[in-house]
Design a protein around this motif. Structure first.
Motif, PDB file in Angstrom:
ATOM      1  N   ALA A  43       0.837  -1.209   0.000  1.00  0.00           N
ATOM      2  CA  ALA A  43       0.000   0.000   0.000  1.00  0.00           C
ATOM      3  C   ALA A  43       0.869   1.255   0.000  1.00  0.00           C
ATOM      4  CB  ALA A  43      -0.927  -0.010   1.214  1.00  0.00           C
ATOM      5  N   GLY A  44       1.974   1.222   0.750  1.00  0.00           N
ATOM      6  CA  GLY A  44       2.877   2.372   0.761  1.00  0.00           C
ATOM      7  C   GLY A  44       3.596   2.564  -0.555  1.00  0.00           C
ATOM      8  N   ALA A  45       3.950   1.442  -1.225  1.00  0.00           N
ATOM      9  CA  ALA A  45       4.659   1.532  -2.504  1.00  0.00           C
ATOM     10  C   ALA A  45       3.820   2.192  -3.585  1.00  0.00           C
ATOM     11  CB  ALA A  45       5.099   0.140  -2.955  1.00  0.00           C
ATOM     12  N   ILE A  46       2.496   2.018  -3.509  1.00  0.00           N
ATOM     13  CA  ILE A  46       1.620   2.627  -4.513  1.00  0.00           C
ATOM     14  C   ILE A  46       0.976   3.917  -3.992  1.00  0.00           C
ATOM     15  CG2 ILE A  46       1.148   0.445  -5.658  1.00  0.00           C
ATOM     16  CD1 ILE A  46      -1.485   0.265  -4.184  1.00  0.00           C
ATOM     17  N   ASP A  47       1.509   4.422  -2.897  1.00  0.00           N
ATOM     18  CA  ASP A  47       1.044   5.687  -2.308  1.00  0.00           C
ATOM     19  C   ASP A  47      -0.432   5.649  -1.933  1.00  0.00           C
ATOM     20  OD1 ASP A  47       3.591   6.738  -2.657  1.00  0.00           O
ATOM     21  OD2 ASP A  47       3.125   7.484  -4.671  1.00  0.00           O
ATOM     22  N   LYS A  48      -0.913   4.489  -1.480  1.00  0.00           N
ATOM     23  CA  LYS A  48      -2.309   4.349  -1.060  1.00  0.00           C
ATOM     24  C   LYS A  48      -2.354   3.640   0.296  1.00  0.00           C
ATOM     25  CE  LYS A  48      -4.315   6.090  -4.741  1.00  0.00           C
ATOM     26  NZ  LYS A  48      -5.169   7.300  -4.671  1.00  0.00           N
ATOM     27  N   PRO A  49      -1.894   4.300   1.369  1.00  0.00           N
ATOM     28  CA  PRO A  49      -1.841   3.641   2.687  1.00  0.00           C
ATOM     29  C   PRO A  49      -3.200   3.214   3.221  1.00  0.00           C
ATOM     30  CG  PRO A  49      -1.428   6.008   2.876  1.00  0.00           C
ATOM     31  CD  PRO A  49      -1.406   5.691   1.423  1.00  0.00           C
ATOM     32  N   ASP A  50      -4.297   3.817   2.703  1.00  0.00           N
ATOM     33  CA  ASP A  50      -5.629   3.459   3.192  1.00  0.00           C
ATOM     34  C   ASP A  50      -6.268   2.330   2.373  1.00  0.00           C
ATOM     35  OD1 ASP A  50      -5.657   5.146   1.016  1.00  0.00           O
ATOM     36  OD2 ASP A  50      -7.523   6.154   1.572  1.00  0.00           O
ATOM     37  N   TRP A  51      -5.504   1.695   1.513  1.00  0.00           N
ATOM     38  CA  TRP A  51      -6.027   0.607   0.686  1.00  0.00           C
ATOM     39  C   TRP A  51      -5.776  -0.774   1.301  1.00  0.00           C
ATOM     40  CZ3 TRP A  51      -5.331   1.157  -5.313  1.00  0.00           C
ATOM     41  CH2 TRP A  51      -6.044   2.278  -5.752  1.00  0.00           C
ATOM     42  N   THR A  52      -5.365  -0.843   2.545  1.00  0.00           N
ATOM     43  CA  THR A  52      -4.967  -2.126   3.122  1.00  0.00           C
ATOM     44  C   THR A  52      -6.100  -3.152   3.104  1.00  0.00           C
ATOM     45  OG1 THR A  52      -5.466  -1.209   5.307  1.00  0.00           O
ATOM     46  CG2 THR A  52      -3.165  -1.130   4.577  1.00  0.00           C
ATOM     47  N   GLU A  53      -7.307  -2.732   3.427  1.00  0.00           N
ATOM     48  CA  GLU A  53      -8.427  -3.670   3.443  1.00  0.00           C
ATOM     49  C   GLU A  53      -8.750  -4.177   2.046  1.00  0.00           C
ATOM     50  OE1 GLU A  53      -9.785  -5.052   6.084  1.00  0.00           O
ATOM     51  OE2 GLU A  53      -8.293  -3.904   7.236  1.00  0.00           O
ATOM     52  N   PHE A  54      -8.674  -3.272   1.081  1.00  0.00           N
ATOM     53  CA  PHE A  54      -8.915  -3.688  -0.301  1.00  0.00           C
ATOM     54  C   PHE A  54      -7.863  -4.704  -0.746  1.00  0.00           C
ATOM     55  CE2 PHE A  54      -7.546  -3.027  -4.724  1.00  0.00           C
ATOM     56  CZ  PHE A  54      -8.654  -3.531  -5.381  1.00  0.00           C
ATOM     57  N   LEU A  55      -6.584  -4.430  -0.452  1.00  0.00           N
ATOM     58  CA  LEU A  55      -5.516  -5.343  -0.843  1.00  0.00           C
ATOM     59  C   LEU A  55      -5.681  -6.709  -0.179  1.00  0.00           C
ATOM     60  CD1 LEU A  55      -2.477  -2.889  -0.748  1.00  0.00           C
ATOM     61  CD2 LEU A  55      -3.562  -3.860  -2.763  1.00  0.00           C
ATOM     62  N   LYS A  56      -6.152  -6.709   1.045  1.00  0.00           N
ATOM     63  CA  LYS A  56      -6.394  -7.984   1.726  1.00  0.00           C
ATOM     64  C   LYS A  56      -7.511  -8.774   1.048  1.00  0.00           C
ATOM     65  CE  LYS A  56      -4.847  -6.596   6.348  1.00  0.00           C
ATOM     66  NZ  LYS A  56      -5.256  -6.318   7.737  1.00  0.00           N
ATOM     67  N   SER A  57      -8.493  -8.060   0.502  1.00  0.00           N
ATOM     68  CA  SER A  57      -9.613  -8.749  -0.144  1.00  0.00           C
ATOM     69  C   SER A  57      -9.206  -9.389  -1.468  1.00  0.00           C
ATOM     70  CB  SER A  57     -10.777  -7.778  -0.362  1.00  0.00           C
ATOM     71  OG  SER A  57     -10.433  -6.789  -1.332  1.00  0.00           O
ATOM     72  N   VAL A  58      -8.301  -8.749  -2.211  1.00  0.00           N
ATOM     73  CA  VAL A  58      -7.878  -9.296  -3.508  1.00  0.00           C
ATOM     74  C   VAL A  58      -6.645 -10.179  -3.385  1.00  0.00           C
ATOM     75  CG1 VAL A  58      -8.840  -7.363  -4.790  1.00  0.00           C
ATOM     76  CG2 VAL A  58      -6.451  -7.270  -4.076  1.00  0.00           C
ATOM     77  N   TYR A  59      -5.939 -10.062  -2.266  1.00  0.00           N
ATOM     78  CA  TYR A  59      -4.729 -10.853  -2.059  1.00  0.00           C
ATOM     79  C   TYR A  59      -4.751 -11.410  -0.638  1.00  0.00           C
ATOM     80  CZ  TYR A  59       0.190 -12.172  -2.382  1.00  0.00           C
ATOM     81  OH  TYR A  59       1.369 -12.884  -2.428  1.00  0.00           O
ATOM     82  N   PRO A  60      -5.543 -12.455  -0.415  1.00  0.00           N
ATOM     83  CA  PRO A  60      -5.703 -12.987   0.938  1.00  0.00           C
ATOM     84  C   PRO A  60      -4.444 -13.684   1.439  1.00  0.00           C
ATOM     85  CG  PRO A  60      -6.859 -14.342  -0.648  1.00  0.00           C
ATOM     86  CD  PRO A  60      -6.367 -13.151  -1.400  1.00  0.00           C
ATOM     87  N   GLY A  61      -4.476 -14.072   2.709  1.00  0.00           N
ATOM     88  CA  GLY A  61      -3.311 -14.701   3.324  1.00  0.00           C
ATOM     89  C   GLY A  61      -2.887 -15.977   2.641  1.00  0.00           C
ATOM     90  N   LYS A  62      -3.850 -16.740   2.106  1.00  0.00           N
ATOM     91  CA  LYS A  62      -3.509 -17.979   1.407  1.00  0.00           C
ATOM     92  C   LYS A  62      -2.650 -17.688   0.177  1.00  0.00           C
ATOM     93  CE  LYS A  62      -5.616 -22.087  -0.680  1.00  0.00           C
ATOM     94  NZ  LYS A  62      -6.893 -22.763  -1.036  1.00  0.00           N
ATOM     95  N   SER A  63      -2.988 -16.639  -0.571  1.00  0.00           N
ATOM     96  CA  SER A  63      -2.199 -16.268  -1.744  1.00  0.00           C
ATOM     97  C   SER A  63      -0.785 -15.845  -1.333  1.00  0.00           C
ATOM     98  CB  SER A  63      -2.886 -15.123  -2.494  1.00  0.00           C
ATOM     99  OG  SER A  63      -4.110 -15.549  -3.022  1.00  0.00           O
ATOM    100  N   PHE A  64      -0.689 -15.175  -0.190  1.00  0.00           N
ATOM    101  CA  PHE A  64       0.622 -14.763   0.314  1.00  0.00           C
ATOM    102  C   PHE A  64       1.493 -15.984   0.601  1.00  0.00           C
ATOM    103  CE2 PHE A  64       3.282 -13.623   4.065  1.00  0.00           C
ATOM    104  CZ  PHE A  64       4.104 -12.697   3.441  1.00  0.00           C
ATOM    105  N   ARG A  65       0.919 -17.010   1.209  1.00  0.00           N
ATOM    106  CA  ARG A  65       1.682 -18.219   1.514  1.00  0.00           C
ATOM    107  C   ARG A  65       2.065 -18.967   0.234  1.00  0.00           C
ATOM    108  NH1 ARG A  65      -2.249 -18.138   5.572  1.00  0.00           N
ATOM    109  NH2 ARG A  65      -3.601 -19.608   4.456  1.00  0.00           N
ATOM    110  N   ILE A  66       1.149 -18.993  -0.735  1.00  0.00           N
ATOM    111  CA  ILE A  66       1.464 -19.630  -2.021  1.00  0.00           C
ATOM    112  C   ILE A  66       2.599 -18.884  -2.719  1.00  0.00           C
ATOM    113  CG2 ILE A  66       0.561 -20.098  -4.339  1.00  0.00           C
ATOM    114  CD1 ILE A  66      -2.157 -20.620  -3.038  1.00  0.00           C
ATOM    115  N   SER A  67       2.588 -17.552  -2.644  1.00  0.00           N
ATOM    116  CA  SER A  67       3.638 -16.739  -3.268  1.00  0.00           C
ATOM    117  C   SER A  67       4.997 -17.036  -2.656  1.00  0.00           C
ATOM    118  CB  SER A  67       3.312 -15.255  -3.112  1.00  0.00           C
ATOM    119  OG  SER A  67       2.144 -14.922  -3.813  1.00  0.00           O
ATOM    120  N   ARG A  68       5.031 -17.267  -1.357  1.00  0.00           N
ATOM    121  CA  ARG A  68       6.298 -17.619  -0.694  1.00  0.00           C
ATOM    122  C   ARG A  68       6.878 -18.907  -1.276  1.00  0.00           C
ATOM    123  NH1 ARG A  68       5.582 -16.724   5.841  1.00  0.00           N
ATOM    124  NH2 ARG A  68       6.334 -14.571   5.917  1.00  0.00           N
TER     125      ARG A  68
END
Length: 577
Positions: A43-68
């Protein structure tokens, strides 16, 4: 080892090492951050610090673990690939040196061929390119920045050179990077980010003329070049700051190289050129896939006609070589998009197909290629007739056969997709229309001498007719009034030093951000659209410095605290009382 070979060997090492370093940095970033920290950093990299909830909705924790897991696995594969590359480094370096040498020979050959043409040909192409450049600059001056251009600039071009290459969601990777470089030029920002589109369109026109002149004749080259370059698609893509002029250029280059591979199958340089052009095409826009499918169908059709699969095998093999490089560039997107997001753009329900849509597509082809929908009455018979008349004349029969393949592919894809294909999808079809026109001109002028003056008159008539359909139609100016209003509203807000804005008219958001960036400003914008990430319900007693609404739209309670200050054709600015 020669000094030049040492440089190429260094280039080889860097080209392998940089993706590994990049992926290692991604792995470190993923494994050194918790899921919450990762979301905050993105969110900070794209200058949208208030987008955290949106980013969580499109990129859930499961996707984060798969990306790792995926990033670590890919890194391991890349590291293992170092060993065979290092073992064969001398051979690969020699091949690179041969490729560079071949490129120099091709460049000198093209220059020599150009000088060998009569003066009228050289005068025509250079004068016409100058005319196109003047026309494009004029169109830039009268066509304000459009919504998509400003959106791409705000989120990718303006970020930085490296962010333009790696930010997820960017379908215009190469264009964003080149436009970011052009921003360093001491020229107006609007011109700077549009200039790569114009230059690539001019390069396409020149190369198209060179190929038609080489394999057909002077009259065919002149008339078909004027027809294609003044068509709706090429005109539009040469003005707008989008990647489609790049796709057009690399589509034609790949088409030309495929023919050279057919003509000279034993020359390695053309095979290497094809890999490079395919990579650049896909980096321009993923829609280059349609061009790739077109070339694949051409190679299959040629194999059936010639009863030899040599061209198909060469094309398929070179296509596979482009995959690793493309994989590295699109890796950020791959790692940050989960399967559900990709599935949204999958194939539609096959049962929704309808033969009635074939009619719509036919009209659509005529609309984009000839300026008016019923132009297809001429377009489709023209393509079929060009192929039939030139069926016994090589290489005209190859080029016109490709036109028929492209026509069939467009109709088939529209039938499967259950709707007409959009303009930026049928870019490759522009090439086929051009070669069909050249084929007709070649057939009717090849066996008789035609006065140059007659050819020039025909070219001028074609240019006038195409220009009329372009400028009288809605192709370039369908959003002109909205874009002018967006520019005027943005400049008014900037002049009044307004920094906190409530925006009900969502079309204006990219414009306000874009023109504010030109002045190094970053206003706070709150949106009235519920689906917007910056949505906030309108509260009349909130302290906004300005409220911008669509014309004649009344927000509840707005008249109690705000008064209408400025009217535009499509928008209104309300200021506090």
């Amino acid at each position: 080892m020669k000094p030049g070979h040492r440089i190429l060997q260094l280039f080889l090492i860097l080209s392998v090492a940089l993706p590994i370093i990049l992926l290692a940095a991604i792995c470190f970033f993923l494994f050194n951050s918790s899921y919450a920290e990762f979301i905050q950093k993105i969110a900070g990299a794209i200058d949208k610090p208030d987008w955290t909830e949106f980013l969580k909705s499109v990129y859930p924790g499961k996707s984060f673990r798969i990306s790792r897991v995926a990033s670590l696995s890919i890194l391991s594969i890349l590291i293992l690939s170092l060993f065979p590359v290092w073992k064969r480094k001398e051979k690969i370096t020699a091949n690179l040196a041969s490729f560079v040498s071949d490129l120099q020979l091709i460049s000198r050959s093209l220059s020599t061929r150009l000088k060998s043409y009569p003066a009228i040909d050289r005068v025509f192409i250079f004068a016409f390119l100058v005319l196109l450049a003047i026309r494009t600059f004029w169109l830039m001056s009268i066509i304000p920045m459009q919504y998509d251009e400003m959106w791409t600039s705000n989120y990718f071009i303006d970020r930085s050179l490296w962010k333009s290459l790696i930010l997820p969601g960017n379908n215009h990777i190469l264009y964003s990077f080149v436009a970011s470089v052009f921003l360093y030029l001491p020229i107006d920002r609007d011109v700077a980010i549009r200039l790569p589109a114009m230059l690539s369109a001019l390069a396409f026109v020149f190369i198209f003329w060179m190929m038609i002149r080489r394999y057909f004749n002077s009259a065919s080259a002149m008339i078909s070049t004027v027809f294609v370059s003044s068509s709706v698609l090429v005109t539009m893509f040469s003005v707008l700051a989008r990647s489609y002029s790049f796709v057009l250029l690399f589509s034609f280059l790949s088409f030309w190289i495929l023919f050279k591979m057919k003509e000279r199958a034993n020359e390695r340089s053309w095979k290497t050129c094809l890999v490079v052009v395919l990579i650049l095409g896909y980096l321009s826009n993923p829609l280059f896939l349609f061009t790739h499918c077109f070339l694949l169908l051409v190679s299959i059709t040629d194999a059936i006609q010639m009863k030899s699969w040599l061209l198909f095998r060469m094309f398929f093999k070179q296509s596979l070589k482009a995959v690793p490089v493309l994989f590295v560039f699109y890796l950020p997107d791959i790692l940050t998009n989960h399967a559900a997001e990709i599935a949204r753009y999958g194939f539609p329900d096959i049962y929704r197909r309808s033969f009635l849509l074939m009619k719509d597509t036919v009209l659509y082809l005529g609309l984009w290629q000839m300026g008016f929908g019923w132009g297809s009455i001429l377009l489709i018979p023209m393509i079929i007739m060009a192929a039939w008349l030139n069926r016994k004349h090589f290489p005209a029969n190859f080029f016109t056969m490709c036109s028929v393949v492209a026509l069939g592919m467009v109709l088939l894809f529209s039938f499967i997709q259950a709707k007409p294909l959009f303009d930026h999808v049928i870019i490759f079809f522009t090439i086929s229309v051009g070669t069909a026109v050249a084929g007709l001109c070649f057939y009717f002028s090849g066996k008789r001498s035609i006065n140059n003056a007659i050819v020039v008159v025909i070219a001028i008539i074609v240019l006038i007719l195409n220009s009329y359909f372009v400028y009288q139609g809605e192709f370039l100016r369908w959003s002109r009034q909205m874009d002018i209003a967006a520019r005027d509203v943005s400049q008014t807000l900037i002049k009044k030093n307004i920094r906190k804005i409530y925006l009900q008219y969502g079309y204006l958001k990219p414009a306000i951000e874009y023109y504010s960036r030109k002045e190094d400003l970053q206003p706070d914008i709150y949106m009235g659209a519920e689906k917007s990430l910056d949505y906030r319900p309108f509260n009349a007693d909130s302290v906004y410095e300005a409220v911008v609404v669509e014309k004649d739209f009344m927000l509840p309670g707005i008249t109690s605290f705000y008064q209408k200050a400025i009217n535009y054709q499509n928008a209104e600015i309300w200021l506090p009382k």
